[in-house]
Design a protein around this motif. Structure first.
Motif, short mmCIF file in Angstrom:
data_model
loop_
_atom_site.label_atom_id
_atom_site.label_comp_id
_atom_site.label_asym_id
_atom_site.label_seq_id
_atom_site.Cartn_x
_atom_site.Cartn_y
_atom_site.Cartn_z
N GLY A 88 39.39 67.27 69.85
CA GLY A 88 38.81 67.09 68.53
C GLY A 88 39.56 67.90 67.46
O GLY A 88 40.38 68.75 67.76
N GLU A 89 39.24 67.55 66.23
CA GLU A 89 39.88 68.20 65.10
C GLU A 89 38.91 69.15 64.45
O GLU A 89 37.72 68.83 64.29
CB GLU A 89 40.29 67.15 64.06
N ILE A 90 39.43 70.29 64.08
CA ILE A 90 38.57 71.23 63.37
C ILE A 90 38.36 70.71 61.95
O ILE A 90 39.32 70.45 61.23
CB ILE A 90 39.21 72.63 63.37
N PRO A 91 37.12 70.46 61.56
CA PRO A 91 36.86 69.82 60.28
C PRO A 91 37.14 70.77 59.13
O PRO A 91 36.93 71.96 59.23
CB PRO A 91 35.36 69.47 60.36
N SER A 92 37.62 70.19 58.05
CA SER A 92 37.74 71.01 56.84
C SER A 92 36.49 70.78 56.00
O SER A 92 36.18 69.65 55.63
CB SER A 92 38.99 70.62 56.06
N LEU A 93 35.77 71.84 55.77
CA LEU A 93 34.48 71.72 55.10
C LEU A 93 34.64 71.90 53.60
O LEU A 93 35.61 72.53 53.14
CB LEU A 93 33.54 72.79 55.65
N PRO A 94 33.69 71.37 52.83
CA PRO A 94 33.71 71.59 51.37
C PRO A 94 33.58 73.09 51.06
O PRO A 94 33.15 73.87 51.90
CB PRO A 94 32.48 70.81 50.88
N ASP A 95 33.96 73.46 49.85
CA ASP A 95 33.96 74.88 49.48
C ASP A 95 32.57 75.51 49.56
O ASP A 95 32.43 76.68 49.85
CB ASP A 95 34.49 75.04 48.04
N ASN A 96 31.59 74.68 49.28
CA ASN A 96 30.24 75.24 49.28
C ASN A 96 29.58 75.14 50.66
O ASN A 96 28.37 75.21 50.79
CB ASN A 96 29.37 74.52 48.24
N ALA A 97 30.40 74.98 51.71
CA ALA A 97 29.85 74.87 53.06
C ALA A 97 29.12 76.15 53.44
O ALA A 97 29.49 77.24 53.03
CB ALA A 97 30.97 74.60 54.06
#
Length: 428
Positions: free
Chosen positions: A131-140
């Motif tokens: 799997g891929e490590i997700p890139s989360l939004p800044d306000n995660a």
RNA sequence: GGAGAAAUGGCAGAGUGGUCGAAUGCGGCGGUCUUGAAAACCGUUGUCCGGGAGACUGGACCGGGGGUUCGAAUCCCUCUUUCUCCGCCA
């Protein structure tokens, strides 16, 4: 618990292999072998005396019938003396046995040939990543904030009702929990496991059988008045089904899947590791167990690891599989894979499953044996178990990784079980 | 929780002080018969530990633990479990 037979045969090998667990077995195996010899000598002596007594008793019986009382009285006296001797021998015997057993209980399981040396977690071997490590939004946000915003898990109420580490799931949080359990169980059944709902309180014999007692009673909650323990894992009741049991080879492998709550006292808190759902006193877990013949247990280990991995994949969570090094393995395990999912907001790998082969280490304690097809001989079976899966950290990763702008996406395979596709903030 | 009864091999079920690891039946396994199967008949059939290369042999086990006795499945004490009746209860 290792058998004395294997220690007799392979002492040097055991000492060498246990080094990679950082354990020096020289002294313990020495004690075991010495008391083993002593035991067998004492046994031979006392049993041959007993054999004489048994013969004499029959003679006495015959004499009494004939009315030959004087001669009988003589034999009775001889027997009395032998009985005293036996008493002495047996006292030494039980002492030697106690010494041996104590040493046996302190000896860890032998790591499999494929287990790498190493002292701790840093030296575990990465065997697979998915799997891929997700890139989360800044306000995660980390899950302990999300659960508040979304009103799905309440720690404060858990504290009020019970104490720290006992969360309360509510609304869609509770439904999500139940959906995960149902999903994991259904997948287990599909993979050929029989579902079991066991008692979650166990007696001392069971806790001893799987090795929680005598050493690790600190990890379990106990009920003082009844001498029962709350299970730290379903492994305890499940594996104990087969305590003192002889299975037929044709009945193997036994494959069980079970949901239970698990209760762990653990030690204290270790800073940020214990935040939110990362470490709890009560949590839900679906466990798989296999009992196999010795020749097939490593195949079973891989099969169980495969099953566990597929579950995480279906949930779409990135994970990695670690082969534990000698120093990081448990006392009872011969080989262990740990499964860790990536929790994207706290940026941590979280252990969600540990799949182990215990070989005959547990079954020797449990006296779980099997009979080979067409043979009268019994041998110890191999036991294995693994989580498939532990829920809280799965939930943590799922909430963090799947957060989008103003909602959290439920993985598709779970939707038939939840009945909803997203979580929304606020009380619903 | 109270009162009573019981616990024996894979199952059913005898056995109340000696030769009982335990009758008998069922089941299991092997064989005879049969083209095959069934039936019938014959044989066999528990676990653990010790000694022995092995044939074999010694010991232990009749719910668990302890006791009485030269000798215990059988007698005594104790614990556990099950069943029946009463009470309580989701």
């Amino acid at each position: 618990m290792l058998t004395t037979a294997i220690i007799r045969e392979k002492r040097d090998y055991i000492i060498e292999r246990l080094r990679i667990k950082g354990f020096d077995a020289t002294a313990l195996t020495g004690i075991i072998l010495n008391s083993d010899v002593e035991r067998r000598n004492l046994m031979t002596l006392s049993e041959s005396l007993q054999a004489e007594i048994n013969r004499t008793s029959k003679q006495i019986g015959a004499m009494m019938k004939e009315g030959n009382k004087a001669e009988a009285a003589e034999l009775k006296e001889a027997t009395r003396i032998k009985k005293e001797e036996i008493k002495r021998l047996e006292a030494s015997l039980s002492e030697a046995t106690a010494v041996m057993n104590e040493a046996l209980l302190k000896l860890p399981n032998i790591p499999d040939e494929t287990v790498p040396p190493g002292k701790g977690p840093d030296e575990n071997l990465l065997v697979r990543e998915w799997g891929e490590i997700p890139s989360l939004p800044d306000n995660a946000r980390p899950h302990w904030e999300l659960i508040k915003d979304y009103g799905i898990i309440d720690f404060d109420l858990g504290v009020k009702i019970t104490g720290a580490g006992f969360p309360l799931y509510r609304g869609k949080g509770a439904s999500l929990q139940r959906a995960l359990i149902s999903f994991f169980i259904a997948e287990g059944i599909k993979a050929g496991y029989e579902e079991v709902i066991p008692p979650v309180l166990v007696n001392e014999a069971s806790a001893f059988g799987t090795g929680q007692l005598p050493d690790k009673d600190g990890m379990m909650y106990g009920t003082k008045t009844d001498n029962l323990y709350l299970i730290p894992t379903a492994e305890v009741p499940l594996t104990n089904i087969y305590r003192d049991t002889i299975l037929n080879e044709g009945d193997l492998p036994v494959k069980l899947v079970s949901y239970t709550p698990c209760f762990r006292r653990e030690a204290g808190s270790w800073g940020s590791d214990v935040r939110g759902l990362n470490r709890l006193h009560q949590f839900d877990k679906v466990e798989i167990v296999q009992i196999t013949s010795p020749g097939l247990s490593y195949q079973a280990l891989e099969e169980m690891a495969g099953h566990t991995g597929r579950l995480i994949e279906k949930l779409g969570l990135p994970y990695r599989v670690m082969l534990l090094c000698g120093g990081d393995m448990s006392f009872t395990s011969a080989k262990t894979y740990d499964f860790e999912v990536y929790s994207a907001a706290q940026q941590k790998w979280l252990e969600v499953s540990s799949v182990s082969n215990f070989e005959s280490f547990q079954s020797n304690r449990l006296k779980c044996r099997y009979r080979k097809e067409g043979s009268r001989e019994t041998s110890l079976a191999h036991t294995l178990n693994g989580s498939a899966l532990a829920l809280p950290r799965i939930v943590a990763a799922l909430l963090e990784n799947n957060q989008r702008d103003g909602e959290i996406i439920i993985p598709e395979p779970l939707v038939p079980y939840t009945g909803f596709t997203t979580l929304k903030p606020g009380k619903e």
